[in-house]
Design a protein around this motif. Structure first.
Motif, mmCIF file in Angstrom:
data_model
loop_
_atom_site.group_PDB
_atom_site.id
_atom_site.type_symbol
_atom_site.label_atom_id
_atom_site.label_comp_id
_atom_site.label_asym_id
_atom_site.label_seq_id
_atom_site.Cartn_x
_atom_site.Cartn_y
_atom_site.Cartn_z
ATOM 1 N N THR A 185 12.004 44.944 -39.683
ATOM 2 C CA THR A 185 11.652 43.860 -38.758
ATOM 3 C C THR A 185 12.717 43.654 -37.689
ATOM 4 O O THR A 185 12.415 43.126 -36.615
ATOM 5 C CB THR A 185 11.438 42.550 -39.529
ATOM 6 N N ARG A 186 13.961 44.065 -37.959
ATOM 7 C CA ARG A 186 15.003 43.923 -36.937
ATOM 8 C C ARG A 186 14.836 44.932 -35.799
ATOM 9 O O ARG A 186 15.496 44.832 -34.772
ATOM 10 C CB ARG A 186 16.392 44.056 -37.569
ATOM 11 N N LEU A 187 13.944 45.907 -36.003
ATOM 12 C CA LEU A 187 13.659 46.878 -34.944
ATOM 13 C C LEU A 187 12.543 46.423 -34.008
ATOM 14 O O LEU A 187 12.298 47.067 -32.983
ATOM 15 C CB LEU A 187 13.277 48.230 -35.562
ATOM 16 N N THR A 190 7.055 48.726 -32.084
ATOM 17 C CA THR A 190 5.933 47.944 -32.594
ATOM 18 C C THR A 190 6.026 47.900 -34.112
ATOM 19 O O THR A 190 6.707 48.726 -34.744
ATOM 20 C CB THR A 190 4.593 48.557 -32.190
ATOM 21 N N ALA A 191 5.332 46.955 -34.713
ATOM 22 C CA ALA A 191 5.344 46.851 -36.174
ATOM 23 C C ALA A 191 4.816 48.130 -36.819
ATOM 24 O O ALA A 191 5.337 48.574 -37.853
ATOM 25 C CB ALA A 191 4.515 45.645 -36.614
ATOM 26 N N ASP A 192 3.797 48.747 -36.215
ATOM 27 C CA ASP A 192 3.239 49.984 -36.767
ATOM 28 C C ASP A 192 4.242 51.131 -36.694
ATOM 29 O O ASP A 192 4.379 51.913 -37.643
ATOM 30 C CB ASP A 192 1.960 50.373 -36.018
ATOM 31 N N LYS A 193 4.947 51.233 -35.563
ATOM 32 C CA LYS A 193 5.922 52.316 -35.426
ATOM 33 C C LYS A 193 7.135 52.077 -36.313
ATOM 34 O O LYS A 193 7.712 53.030 -36.859
ATOM 35 C CB LYS A 193 6.328 52.470 -33.964
ATOM 36 N N ALA A 194 7.529 50.825 -36.475
ATOM 37 C CA ALA A 194 8.635 50.519 -37.380
ATOM 38 C C ALA A 194 8.265 50.897 -38.812
ATOM 39 O O ALA A 194 9.094 51.446 -39.554
ATOM 40 C CB ALA A 194 8.990 49.039 -37.288
ATOM 41 N N ALA A 195 7.024 50.625 -39.206
ATOM 42 C CA ALA A 195 6.573 50.998 -40.552
ATOM 43 C C ALA A 195 6.483 52.516 -40.699
ATOM 44 O O ALA A 195 6.795 53.063 -41.765
ATOM 45 C CB ALA A 195 5.220 50.362 -40.849
ATOM 46 N N GLY A 252 22.661 41.363 -46.466
ATOM 47 C CA GLY A 252 22.121 41.411 -45.115
ATOM 48 C C GLY A 252 23.122 41.060 -44.037
ATOM 49 O O GLY A 252 22.789 41.092 -42.852
ATOM 50 N N SER A 253 24.349 40.736 -44.439
ATOM 51 C CA SER A 253 25.376 40.367 -43.472
ATOM 52 C C SER A 253 26.373 41.513 -43.294
ATOM 53 O O SER A 253 26.336 42.524 -44.003
ATOM 54 C CB SER A 253 26.130 39.119 -43.938
ATOM 55 N N ALA A 254 27.293 41.332 -42.341
ATOM 56 C CA ALA A 254 28.337 42.331 -42.094
ATOM 57 C C ALA A 254 29.489 42.218 -43.083
ATOM 58 O O ALA A 254 30.477 42.949 -42.972
ATOM 59 C CB ALA A 254 28.866 42.180 -40.669
ATOM 60 N N ASP A 255 29.372 41.327 -44.065
ATOM 61 C CA ASP A 255 30.453 41.086 -45.029
ATOM 62 C C ASP A 255 30.169 41.644 -46.415
ATOM 63 O O ASP A 255 30.953 41.398 -47.343
ATOM 64 C CB ASP A 255 30.717 39.581 -45.143
ATOM 65 N N ASP A 263 18.924 50.013 -38.883
ATOM 66 C CA ASP A 263 18.397 48.655 -38.990
ATOM 67 C C ASP A 263 18.120 48.009 -37.635
ATOM 68 O O ASP A 263 17.244 47.152 -37.530
ATOM 69 C CB ASP A 263 19.390 47.753 -39.739
ATOM 70 N N ARG A 264 18.879 48.401 -36.610
ATOM 71 C CA ARG A 264 18.832 47.726 -35.317
ATOM 72 C C ARG A 264 18.404 48.706 -34.224
ATOM 73 O O ARG A 264 18.470 49.922 -34.425
ATOM 74 C CB ARG A 264 20.210 47.153 -34.993
ATOM 75 N N PRO A 265 17.978 48.203 -33.055
ATOM 76 C CA PRO A 265 17.592 49.109 -31.970
ATOM 77 C C PRO A 265 18.668 50.126 -31.618
ATOM 78 O O PRO A 265 18.363 51.305 -31.389
ATOM 79 C CB PRO A 265 17.316 48.155 -30.803
ATOM 80 N N GLU A 266 19.946 49.703 -31.588
ATOM 81 C CA GLU A 266 21.012 50.643 -31.249
ATOM 82 C C GLU A 266 21.155 51.742 -32.298
ATOM 83 O O GLU A 266 21.517 52.881 -31.978
ATOM 84 C CB GLU A 266 22.339 49.916 -31.049
ATOM 85 N N ASP A 267 20.839 51.425 -33.571
ATOM 86 C CA ASP A 267 20.851 52.447 -34.614
ATOM 87 C C ASP A 267 19.749 53.473 -34.370
ATOM 88 O O ASP A 267 19.943 54.677 -34.540
ATOM 89 C CB ASP A 267 20.648 51.816 -35.995
#
Length: 212
Positions: A24-26, A31-36, A162-165, A191-195
């Motif tokens: 979901t962070r993407l 789109t939700a379909d492409k993320a899945a 889910g955190s950076a810690d 997890d993220r767009p940059e990833d």
């Protein structure tokens, strides 16, 4: 699937590839379909990787029922188990403790890290033999792999999942308990767009057919 005659088990944690419930962070970058679809690719890539180690048991621990799981079980010769617990820490702790009843050494991985390789997994099991505990950090502050030869509930209780810690908190717990561990190379989670942009550059085989 009956357990092979080995002391080593790889536990793979996976969510069902349902649009809107995974990666979901993407979104809305994807789109939700492409993320899945990406999530589905990453699951298969992870299972292909762990299945390339023929002498290890593979257990797929899933968060919910899905028709795809049994197809994967047959394709990759693995056993499917249901995750149990109120949060990620409880679910991981339960799975590891369960697997340690069947094997002397257990490594748990998710499906977000396409950089995990057979060599990385072998290093993890070698590290468990020498140190008892292995952790593979993630570039975002979490971890991509944890390996144990005994249950350690302190590593799963009140962790900021889910955190950076996550990695730093886990290492602090190990230090407080005066436990020794082996640390693997840090790898990237997706997890993220940059990833995802980095993944497109490094592993186009995993992203090209998404049509992006």
């Amino acid at each position: 699937m009956a357990n092979k005659q080995t002391n080593n088990t790889i536990v793979v944690f996976a969510k069902a590839p349902i649009p809107g419930e995974v990666k979901t962070r993407l979104t809305p970058f994807l789109t939700a379909d492409k993320a899945a679809a990406l999530h589905r690719h990453l699951i298969k890539h992870t299972l292909r990787t762990v299945a390339s180690l023929p002498d290890y048991n593979i257990e797929l621990w899933v968060g919910s029922q899905h028709s795809w799981w049994q197809e994967l079980a047959a394709q990759y010769d693995l056993a499917v188990f249901q995750q149990r617990g109120e949060n990620l820490g409880e679910r991981m702790s339960f799975a590891l403790e369960s697997a340690l009843q069947r094997s002397a050494q257990v490594v748990i991985v998710g499906t977000d890290c396409p950089a995990i390789s057979p060599q990385y997994l072998q290093q993890a099991f070698d590290g468990i033999e020498q140190h008892g505990i292995v952790i593979g950090p993630a570039d975002d502050g979490g971890y991509v792999l944890l390996g144990l030869n005994q249950p350690l509930p302190i590593l799963f209780n009140k962790i900021p999942w889910g955190s950076a810690d996550v990695f730093a908190t886990t290492v602090a717990r190990l230090q407080q308990a005066q436990l020794h561990w082996f640390e693997l190379e840090s790898l990237m989670d997706i997890d993220r767009p940059e990833d995802f942009i980095k993944l497109q550059q490094q592993r186009p085989d995993l992203t090209d057919d998404l049509g992006i």
